[in-house]
Motif scaffolding. Structure first.
Motif, PDB file in Angstrom:
ATOM      1  N   LYS A   1      20.475 -59.323  64.011  1.00  0.00           N
ATOM      2  CA  LYS A   1      21.810 -59.811  63.708  1.00  0.00           C
ATOM      3  C   LYS A   1      21.851 -61.319  63.829  1.00  0.00           C
ATOM      4  O   LYS A   1      20.926 -61.932  64.357  1.00  0.00           O
ATOM      5  CB  LYS A   1      22.837 -59.193  64.653  1.00  0.00           C
ATOM      6  CG  LYS A   1      22.632 -59.583  66.116  1.00  0.00           C
ATOM      7  CD  LYS A   1      23.719 -58.972  66.986  1.00  0.00           C
ATOM      8  CE  LYS A   1      23.493 -59.430  68.457  1.00  0.00           C
ATOM      9  NZ  LYS A   1      24.554 -58.924  69.340  1.00  0.00           N
ATOM     10  N   ILE A   2      22.939 -61.881  63.318  1.00  0.00           N
ATOM     11  CA  ILE A   2      23.211 -63.304  63.457  1.00  0.00           C
ATOM     12  C   ILE A   2      24.575 -63.402  64.109  1.00  0.00           C
ATOM     13  O   ILE A   2      25.582 -62.880  63.601  1.00  0.00           O
ATOM     14  CB  ILE A   2      23.210 -64.014  62.105  1.00  0.00           C
ATOM     15  CG1 ILE A   2      21.817 -63.957  61.456  1.00  0.00           C
ATOM     16  CG2 ILE A   2      23.651 -65.464  62.252  1.00  0.00           C
ATOM     17  CD1 ILE A   2      21.757 -64.558  60.075  1.00  0.00           C
ATOM     18  N   ASP A   3      24.670 -64.147  65.230  1.00  0.00           N
ATOM     19  CA  ASP A   3      25.920 -64.284  65.977  1.00  0.00           C
ATOM     20  C   ASP A   3      26.569 -65.604  65.593  1.00  0.00           C
ATOM     21  O   ASP A   3      25.939 -66.669  65.624  1.00  0.00           O
ATOM     22  CB  ASP A   3      25.652 -64.259  67.475  1.00  0.00           C
ATOM     23  CG  ASP A   3      25.153 -62.891  67.942  1.00  0.00           C
ATOM     24  OD1 ASP A   3      25.721 -61.875  67.418  1.00  0.00           O
ATOM     25  OD2 ASP A   3      24.234 -62.840  68.768  1.00  0.00           O
ATOM     26  N   LEU A   4      27.844 -65.535  65.202  1.00  0.00           N
ATOM     27  CA  LEU A   4      28.635 -66.701  64.847  1.00  0.00           C
ATOM     28  C   LEU A   4      29.695 -66.902  65.899  1.00  0.00           C
ATOM     29  O   LEU A   4      30.322 -65.921  66.372  1.00  0.00           O
ATOM     30  CB  LEU A   4      29.303 -66.512  63.480  1.00  0.00           C
ATOM     31  CG  LEU A   4      28.374 -66.247  62.281  1.00  0.00           C
ATOM     32  CD1 LEU A   4      29.212 -65.913  61.048  1.00  0.00           C
ATOM     33  CD2 LEU A   4      27.474 -67.440  62.021  1.00  0.00           C
ATOM     34  N   SER A   5      30.025 -68.204  66.219  1.00  0.00           N
ATOM     35  CA  SER A   5      31.081 -68.485  67.195  1.00  0.00           C
ATOM     36  C   SER A   5      31.608 -69.885  66.961  1.00  0.00           C
ATOM     37  O   SER A   5      30.969 -70.702  66.305  1.00  0.00           O
ATOM     38  CB  SER A   5      30.529 -68.359  68.628  1.00  0.00           C
ATOM     39  OG  SER A   5      29.505 -69.333  68.854  1.00  0.00           O
ATOM     40  N   TRP A   6      32.776 -70.163  67.502  1.00  0.00           N
ATOM     41  CA  TRP A   6      33.428 -71.469  67.414  1.00  0.00           C
ATOM     42  C   TRP A   6      34.436 -71.562  68.537  1.00  0.00           C
ATOM     43  O   TRP A   6      34.784 -70.552  69.168  1.00  0.00           O
ATOM     44  CB  TRP A   6      34.101 -71.653  66.059  1.00  0.00           C
ATOM     45  CG  TRP A   6      35.114 -70.559  65.748  1.00  0.00           C
ATOM     46  CD1 TRP A   6      36.407 -70.558  66.024  1.00  0.00           C
ATOM     47  CD2 TRP A   6      34.822 -69.324  65.151  1.00  0.00           C
ATOM     48  NE1 TRP A   6      37.002 -69.416  65.628  1.00  0.00           N
ATOM     49  CE2 TRP A   6      36.014 -68.609  65.056  1.00  0.00           C
ATOM     50  CE3 TRP A   6      33.635 -68.707  64.652  1.00  0.00           C
ATOM     51  CZ2 TRP A   6      36.101 -67.330  64.529  1.00  0.00           C
ATOM     52  CZ3 TRP A   6      33.753 -67.460  64.106  1.00  0.00           C
ATOM     53  CH2 TRP A   6      34.970 -66.768  64.022  1.00  0.00           C
ATOM     54  N   ARG A   7      34.891 -72.755  68.768  1.00  0.00           N
ATOM     55  CA  ARG A   7      35.821 -72.940  69.865  1.00  0.00           C
ATOM     56  C   ARG A   7      37.181 -72.357  69.491  1.00  0.00           C
ATOM     57  O   ARG A   7      37.525 -72.246  68.325  1.00  0.00           O
ATOM     58  CB  ARG A   7      35.957 -74.428  70.206  1.00  0.00           C
ATOM     59  CG  ARG A   7      34.693 -75.030  70.776  1.00  0.00           C
ATOM     60  CD  ARG A   7      34.908 -76.499  71.060  1.00  0.00           C
ATOM     61  NE  ARG A   7      33.681 -77.133  71.508  1.00  0.00           N
ATOM     62  CZ  ARG A   7      33.532 -78.411  71.759  1.00  0.00           C
ATOM     63  NH1 ARG A   7      34.593 -79.221  71.565  1.00  0.00           N
ATOM     64  NH2 ARG A   7      32.372 -78.908  72.181  1.00  0.00           N
ATOM     65  N   LYS A   8      37.947 -72.100  70.535  1.00  0.00           N
ATOM     66  CA  LYS A   8      39.281 -71.532  70.320  1.00  0.00           C
ATOM     67  C   LYS A   8      40.149 -72.538  69.574  1.00  0.00           C
ATOM     68  O   LYS A   8      40.142 -73.721  69.879  1.00  0.00           O
ATOM     69  CB  LYS A   8      39.895 -71.171  71.666  1.00  0.00           C
ATOM     70  CG  LYS A   8      41.161 -70.364  71.530  1.00  0.00           C
ATOM     71  CD  LYS A   8      41.632 -69.876  72.894  1.00  0.00           C
ATOM     72  CE  LYS A   8      42.891 -69.034  72.736  1.00  0.00           C
ATOM     73  NZ  LYS A   8      43.376 -68.520  74.043  1.00  0.00           N
TER      74      LYS A   8
ATOM     75  N   GLU B   1      45.095 -68.063  60.734  1.00  0.00           N
ATOM     76  CA  GLU B   1      43.929 -67.224  60.446  1.00  0.00           C
ATOM     77  C   GLU B   1      42.742 -68.108  60.131  1.00  0.00           C
ATOM     78  O   GLU B   1      42.879 -69.306  59.890  1.00  0.00           O
ATOM     79  CB  GLU B   1      44.195 -66.284  59.276  1.00  0.00           C
ATOM     80  CG  GLU B   1      44.541 -66.988  57.988  1.00  0.00           C
ATOM     81  CD  GLU B   1      44.836 -66.009  56.864  1.00  0.00           C
ATOM     82  OE1 GLU B   1      44.694 -64.800  57.072  1.00  0.00           O
ATOM     83  OE2 GLU B   1      45.212 -66.481  55.745  1.00  0.00           O
ATOM     84  N   VAL B   2      41.550 -67.450  60.137  1.00  0.00           N
ATOM     85  CA  VAL B   2      40.294 -68.131  59.849  1.00  0.00           C
ATOM     86  C   VAL B   2      39.635 -67.400  58.692  1.00  0.00           C
ATOM     87  O   VAL B   2      39.533 -66.160  58.699  1.00  0.00           O
ATOM     88  CB  VAL B   2      39.357 -68.147  61.079  1.00  0.00           C
ATOM     89  CG1 VAL B   2      38.015 -68.780  60.732  1.00  0.00           C
ATOM     90  CG2 VAL B   2      40.003 -68.898  62.228  1.00  0.00           C
TER      91      VAL B   2
ATOM     92  N   LYS C   1      34.645 -65.370  67.513  1.00  0.00           N
ATOM     93  CA  LYS C   1      33.241 -65.048  67.330  1.00  0.00           C
ATOM     94  C   LYS C   1      33.123 -63.701  66.635  1.00  0.00           C
ATOM     95  O   LYS C   1      34.033 -62.875  66.679  1.00  0.00           O
ATOM     96  CB  LYS C   1      32.504 -65.026  68.670  1.00  0.00           C
ATOM     97  CG  LYS C   1      32.992 -63.968  69.628  1.00  0.00           C
ATOM     98  CD  LYS C   1      32.201 -64.049  70.927  1.00  0.00           C
ATOM     99  CE  LYS C   1      32.712 -63.000  71.936  1.00  0.00           C
ATOM    100  NZ  LYS C   1      31.949 -63.045  73.201  1.00  0.00           N
ATOM    101  N   LEU C   2      31.878 -63.508  66.021  1.00  0.00           N
ATOM    102  CA  LEU C   2      31.579 -62.225  65.373  1.00  0.00           C
ATOM    103  C   LEU C   2      30.105 -62.191  65.063  1.00  0.00           C
ATOM    104  O   LEU C   2      29.419 -63.217  65.130  1.00  0.00           O
ATOM    105  CB  LEU C   2      32.390 -62.053  64.099  1.00  0.00           C
ATOM    106  CG  LEU C   2      31.924 -62.781  62.842  1.00  0.00           C
ATOM    107  CD1 LEU C   2      32.544 -62.134  61.615  1.00  0.00           C
ATOM    108  CD2 LEU C   2      32.301 -64.235  62.932  1.00  0.00           C
ATOM    109  N   SER C   3      29.575 -61.006  64.750  1.00  0.00           N
ATOM    110  CA  SER C   3      28.156 -60.815  64.466  1.00  0.00           C
ATOM    111  C   SER C   3      28.012 -60.270  63.057  1.00  0.00           C
ATOM    112  O   SER C   3      28.787 -59.405  62.618  1.00  0.00           O
ATOM    113  CB  SER C   3      27.528 -59.842  65.467  1.00  0.00           C
ATOM    114  OG  SER C   3      27.594 -60.366  66.779  1.00  0.00           O
ATOM    115  N   ASP C   4      26.912 -60.757  62.380  1.00  0.00           N
ATOM    116  CA  ASP C   4      26.610 -60.295  61.019  1.00  0.00           C
ATOM    117  C   ASP C   4      25.362 -59.448  61.092  1.00  0.00           C
ATOM    118  O   ASP C   4      24.269 -59.943  61.388  1.00  0.00           O
ATOM    119  CB  ASP C   4      26.388 -61.502  60.111  1.00  0.00           C
ATOM    120  CG  ASP C   4      26.153 -61.090  58.662  1.00  0.00           C
ATOM    121  OD1 ASP C   4      26.280 -59.871  58.351  1.00  0.00           O
ATOM    122  OD2 ASP C   4      25.860 -61.981  57.816  1.00  0.00           O
ATOM    123  N   THR C   5      25.493 -58.144  60.863  1.00  0.00           N
ATOM    124  CA  THR C   5      24.354 -57.219  60.934  1.00  0.00           C
ATOM    125  C   THR C   5      23.851 -56.843  59.545  1.00  0.00           C
ATOM    126  O   THR C   5      22.846 -56.138  59.432  1.00  0.00           O
ATOM    127  CB  THR C   5      24.749 -55.948  61.697  1.00  0.00           C
ATOM    128  OG1 THR C   5      25.867 -55.344  61.030  1.00  0.00           O
ATOM    129  CG2 THR C   5      25.123 -56.281  63.125  1.00  0.00           C
TER     130      THR C   5
END
Length: 699
Positions: A626-633, A640-641, A664-668
């Motif tokens: 997987k690839i984990d994506l994240s960013w600051r609040k 929305e994003v 944050k979220l993950s791309d599987t």
């Protein structure tokens, strides 16, 4: 008494036989109380007053013959002074009845009419002599009383002395001149037996009225007979019959027949207007003179009519025959015909007739051609000719030959039409006009029409038109904005001219241009960019872009841009977050506007600060695949994003749409050996967008 008819001439018997054909019953229909009447007429001859009357039905006539009549006279005025009351005098103190049979014999011996009246009154039988076969059977079935009544009244009309003896006439010799009298003729038949209404008739004895002479006597000559006719309708109440007389020298006249002439064709449903008589002759070309005299119901004879003269004429039966023709060196026509030599002495002249068409109409172009002539010349004949020869006899009889067709030689075509002008109105009515050709033998013009200049035009006239004007109808609402015409002149030999120059007529513009179509739009930080495809119509002069605020439609549309050639526009005069609706129109050179394009609705927006999204990272976890994506609040103003995903060199697509609460979220959904590109941007609650943040991951 068995019979009173001691002698009736053979010609008079034939007259009675003919008269019987028109005998009708004058009786009345039966009812609870039958009613009859008496009709009368009166005349002043200068010395005495003559009165005639008759009942209108055979039943009344039969009863009055037994009961009789009474005549009363009333003096109404004398010398112009009205008498009040009128002076009454009974002219017949004793009943006036038909004279006894003994008094009839001397008169009947002299007058066939008196014999008829006497036989009708007193004969044991009343049978018409010399009647046999079907006609006799029909007549014999009719009632004898009707025959007595009909013939008796007619005979009384012909002989006033007989009318007086039959109590149908009266002479008043006790009158004074300058006086007006009223005569009342009453039946003495008891009313309970039959009600017969009296007759009333008045007369002034100032001057006697002379009988008019018969008028309009005409003699029409025919082969061994002459048709004679004169006015009848005008004097049919004055004269009951006529004598026709003939003379060979114009001085000594004798009657044609010993019985007067009666019009048997006068019927209520078809009243006769004239009298007719045919005098048969033993030879032609002998002159006869005729005159006619009328007979009144009082037996008076009118003055003679004007004398007419006529001779029998030999019928012209020979006919001329046109057998050939030729042309001389000047182009004039020589016509030849034949006519039987033995009939030539009957002729007065020949006549030449001409027509442009076989069915005519024909007109006489030469007359008084000598009877010895057998040819004639026609100067400058028409291209197409139909001729006939008429033979005219000395008595103006005519016989006409068969038609002969003659066509001149002509191979020269007329000049091509020029000077064409025209106009097309908004209803599609085309009015064309051109200079008229001057050729003498011009038949007309053929009209051709087309929609394209380079195409072959089609003929739209069935036959050549004679005038140099033409009205046509075209379709105005079509793809062609012009129509083309050509003309050809045609002569009577159907030689055709060259085609005229093509004439172009512009149709009035009544079709709006086609609508433009929006192609794309884009919202940038500079405004809203709109791209469109212009109208495809060839006569478009401009495009106009209109804008409307969606939340305030009552304010209407506002024109924001007008162009002749441009196909894009960026609207910068907008407010952030406001929703706008756009439409575009095309207008042509005639000022006609197209329908609006399909409108589009766009929300205006501007980019937010570049650093709204911070700490955007992407970490590849090859163990967990997987690839984990994240960013600051993000701040509260972000609603929305939006995250876009693509492979390297691929087109990004919207992958995730996440609320502000997630960072944050993950791309599987990945595969080894690829480079993935992620883009992220924030959307505020006012609809504004941040700049895109981009990151690549080699997995």
């Amino acid at each position: 008494m068995k019979t009173v008819l001691v002698y009736i001439s053979n010609s008079f018997r034939r007259f009675l036989l003919t008269l019987s054909l028109v005998v009708v019953s004058l009786g009345f229909s039966q009812s609870d109380k039958p009613v009859a009447s008496i009709q009368s007429m009166v005349r002043f001859d200068g010395e005495k007053v003559l009165v005639r009357w008759a009942p209108i039905s055979s039943n009344a006539w039969l009863k009055t013959n037994t009961a009789g009549y009474r005549i009363e006279r009333f003096t109404i005025s004398q010398n112009g002074q009205l008498l009040d009351p009128p002076l009454k005098k009974v002219l017949t103190p004793l009943p006036l009845k038909p004279a006894p049979v003994e008094q009839w014999e001397s008169l009947a011996a002299k007058s066939d009419y008196a014999a008829i009246v006497a036989q009708a009154l007193y004969g044991d039988s009343f049978q018409l002599e010399e009647m046999q076969g079907g006609l006799a059977q029909i007549i014999n079935k009719s009632r004898e009383i009707e025959q007595r009544f009909s013939f008796g009244l007619f005979a009384a009309d012909m002989d006033f002395e007989a009318a007086k003896l039959a109590s149908l006439g009266y002479e008043d010799t006790t009158i004074e001149k300058g006086t007006e009298y009223l005569y009342k003729i009453m039946s003495l038949v008891p009313e309970e037996t039959l009600e017969i209404r009296p007759a009333l008739v008045s007369i002034k004895t100032k001057t006697s009225e002379k009988l008019p002479k018969p008028i309009d006597l005409l003699a029409v000559a025919k082969d061994k007979n002459i048709l004679l006719t004169w006015e009848y309708e005008l004097y049919k109440s004055t004269y009951t019959s006529y004598y026709l007389e003939r003379s060979e020298d114009g001085t000594n006249f004798s009657r044609l027949g010993d019985t007067p002439l009666v019009n048997l064709n006068d019927r209520p449903e078809a009243p006769a207007k004239r009298m007719y008589y045919i005098d048969t002759l033993s030879q032609n070309n002998k002159e006869y003179h005729y005159r006619v005299q009328g007979i009144s119901p009082f037996g008076e004879k009118s003055p003679y009519s004007d004398i007419v003269t006529a001779s029998g004429i030999s019928k012209l039966i020979e006919v001329a025959h046109i057998d050939r023709h030729d042309f001389d060196k000047n182009g004039n026509l020589q016509l030849y015909w034949t006519f039987k030599q033995s009939a030539q002495p009957q002729l007065k002249s020949f006549e030449l007739n001409w027509a442009k068409q076989e069915k005519g109409p024909y007109k006489r172009i030469q007359e008084n051609i000598a009877v010895t002539a057998r040819k004639t010349t026609v100067i400058n004949p028409e291209p197409s000719n139909y001729y006939s020869i008429t033979a005219v006899s000395k008595d103006n009889q005519r016989t006409t030959s068969f038609i002969a067709y003659v066509q001149t030689i002509d191979s020269v075509a007329p000049a091509k039409p020029v000077g064409i002008t025209g106009v097309v109105d908004t209803l599609g009515i085309v009015k064309l006009q051109w200079d008229a050709n001057t050729e003498k033998d011009l038949l007309g013009y053929r009209i051709f029409r087309g929609n394209l200049e380079k195409e072959e035009l089609s003929q739209i006239t069935v036959a050549p038109i004679a005038n140099n004007t033409f009205i046509d109808t075209v379709q105005v609402k079509s793809l062609n904005n012009s129509v083309f015409y050509q003309l050809v002149a045609v002569d009577e030999r159907y030689n055709m001219s060259e085609y005229s120059q093509k004439f172009k007529l512009a149709k009035p513009d009544v079709i709006p241009p086609s609508s433009p179509i929006f192609k794309t739009y884009k919202v940038t930080d500079k405004g809203i960019r709109l791209d469109w495809i212009g109208s495809t119509s060839s006569d478009v002069s401009s495009h106009t872009l209109y804008r409307q605020v969606v939340n305030t439609p009552e304010k209407g549309w506002t024109a924001v841009f007008e162009t002749a050639t441009a196909t894009s526009f960026t609207d910068q005069k907008i407010e952030e977050g406001v929703q706008y609706r756009y439409a575009i129109f095309a207008e042509d050179l005639a000022g006609l506007r197209s329908a609006a394009s399909s409108p589009i609705t766009v929300t205006a927006q501007k980019s937010t600060s570049r650093d709204m999204i911070k700490g955007f990272t992407a970490i590849a976890d090859r163990t967990a695949l997987k690839i984990d994506l994240s960013w600051r609040k993000l701040p509260q103003e972000v609603s929305e994003v939006l995250i876009y995903k693509s492979k390297k060199e691929g087109k990004p697509v919207l992958w995730k749409q996440m609320p502000n609460s997630k960072n944050k979220l993950s791309d599987t959904h990945i595969s080894p050996g690829h480079v993935y590109v992620y883009q992220i941007k924030a959307v505020t609650r006012q609809g504004n967008h941040s700049d895109l943040e981009i990151i690549e991951v080699n997995y």
